[in-house]
Write an enzyme that holds these catalytic residues in place. Structure first.
Site, PDB file in Angstrom:
ATOM      1  N   ASP A   1       0.826  -1.202   0.000  1.00 20.05           N
ATOM      2  CA  ASP A   1       0.000   0.000   0.000  1.00 20.05           C
ATOM      3  C   ASP A   1       0.864   1.258   0.000  1.00 20.05           C
ATOM      4  OD1 ASP A   1      -2.253  -1.576   0.124  1.00 20.05           O
ATOM      5  OD2 ASP A   1      -2.363  -1.518   2.311  1.00 20.05           O
TER       6      ASP A   1
HETATM    7  N1  URA Z   1      -1.309  -6.148   3.495  1.00 19.81           N
HETATM    8  C1  URA Z   1      -1.824  -4.901   3.577  1.00 19.81           C
HETATM    9  O1  URA Z   1      -2.867  -4.695   4.145  1.00 19.81           O
HETATM   10  N2  URA Z   1      -1.132  -3.905   3.003  1.00 19.81           N
HETATM   11  C2  URA Z   1       0.046  -4.072   2.389  1.00 19.81           C
HETATM   12  O2  URA Z   1       0.625  -3.101   1.890  1.00 19.81           O
HETATM   13  C3  URA Z   1       0.569  -5.376   2.325  1.00 19.81           C
HETATM   14  C4  URA Z   1      -0.141  -6.392   2.884  1.00 19.81           C
END
Ligand code: URA
Length: 257
Positions: free
Chosen positions: A120
């Protein structure tokens, strides 16, 4: 004579099995696009092999063939592999419609690399970038057992039942998550913040955040510390390095097993 013929036929069969591959797989392995998109391109009549339009998904090709998509010859470029320690504030895509910075901006290469999976915008840590579609498909396949380790800071106190639930599976997107490893690393009483180390091998969208949501905990910070045997050792945030051939081979082996 019969003996030689037997070996020749065997060689031909082996050649067809190992060297030839389906056109859509060949295109996706080149890193041009996903296999599904490649299938659409073929069906739409946009793919030519050695000058001949191909619309059948059963067609097989080898490295010797010239594949042209939408007027452009498919590059058979050398494969490259980068291991990035992603900072916050970058999207894990090749381009962004909102003009945000992308992880590609951090890598100095002429090659058309793309991230394997996503972190993310506000997640930090390990991300592999490559132009090797085959390894990408293997690493992303849900049936592989590639471990990904996350360090998660959450609001509030994580107790034994939370750890039990994370380990045994919680419901996200109407499905139970696979068994995971979860360990409370520390609880900061003054800040009321828990740090958990979570190891999963699935890669559902926003999986970690959703797993904590499922136990009513809000993720404050998320970092991916490792993928398979790879660690971030020697890489500060924003830095990257190339994977060496041994590491690439090992990743292939782990993803195939
Ligand atoms: N899980 C998430 O919620 N976000 C990420 O960036 C990676 C795994």
């Amino acid at each position: 004579m019969i003996f030689n013929l037997f070996f020749f036929i065997q060689y031909c069969i082996l050649y067809l099995v190992i060297i030839m591959e389906r056109l859509q797989k060949y295109i996706s392995n080149s890193g041009y696009c996903s296999r599904r998109k490649a299938e659409n391109l073929i069906v739409q009549g946009l793919v030519f092999v050695n000058g001949e339009k191909i619309t059948s998904l059963g067609t097989k090709v080898s490295e010797k063939d010239q594949v042209m998509i939408d007027g452009q010859i498919l590059d058979k470029e050398d494969k490259v592999y980068f291991l990035l320690n992603k900072p916050k504030g970058y999207v894990s895509t090749v381009s962004d419609e909102h003009k945000r910075k992308t992880v590609i901006d951090l890598i100095d290469t002429e090659k058309r690399v793309y991230p394997v999976g996503r972190l993310d915008y506000d997640t930090t840590g390990m991300l592999i970038l490559t132009n090797d579609g085959e390894l990408t498909n293997l690493l992303m396949h849900p049936s592989n057992n590639i471990n990904k380790v996350y360090v998660v800071k959450v609001e509030g106190k994580i107790d034994g039942s939370d750890i039990y639930n994370l380990k045994n599976g919680v419901i996200i997107d109407n499905e139970k998550t696979s068994p995971a490893e979860a360990k409370l690393v520390k609880y900061d009483k003054a800040k009321n913040v828990s740090t958990v180390k979570l190891t999963i091998h699935e890669g559902k969208n926003h999986q970690v955040k959703k797993m904590f949501q499922a136990i009513n905990k809000n993720v404050l910070k998320l970092k991916r510390e490792s993928i398979a045997f790879l660690t971030l050792e020697g890489l500060n945030t924003g830095e990257y390095r190339k994977l060496n051939p041994k590491e690439v081979k090992k990743l292939y082996n782990e993803a195939k097993n």
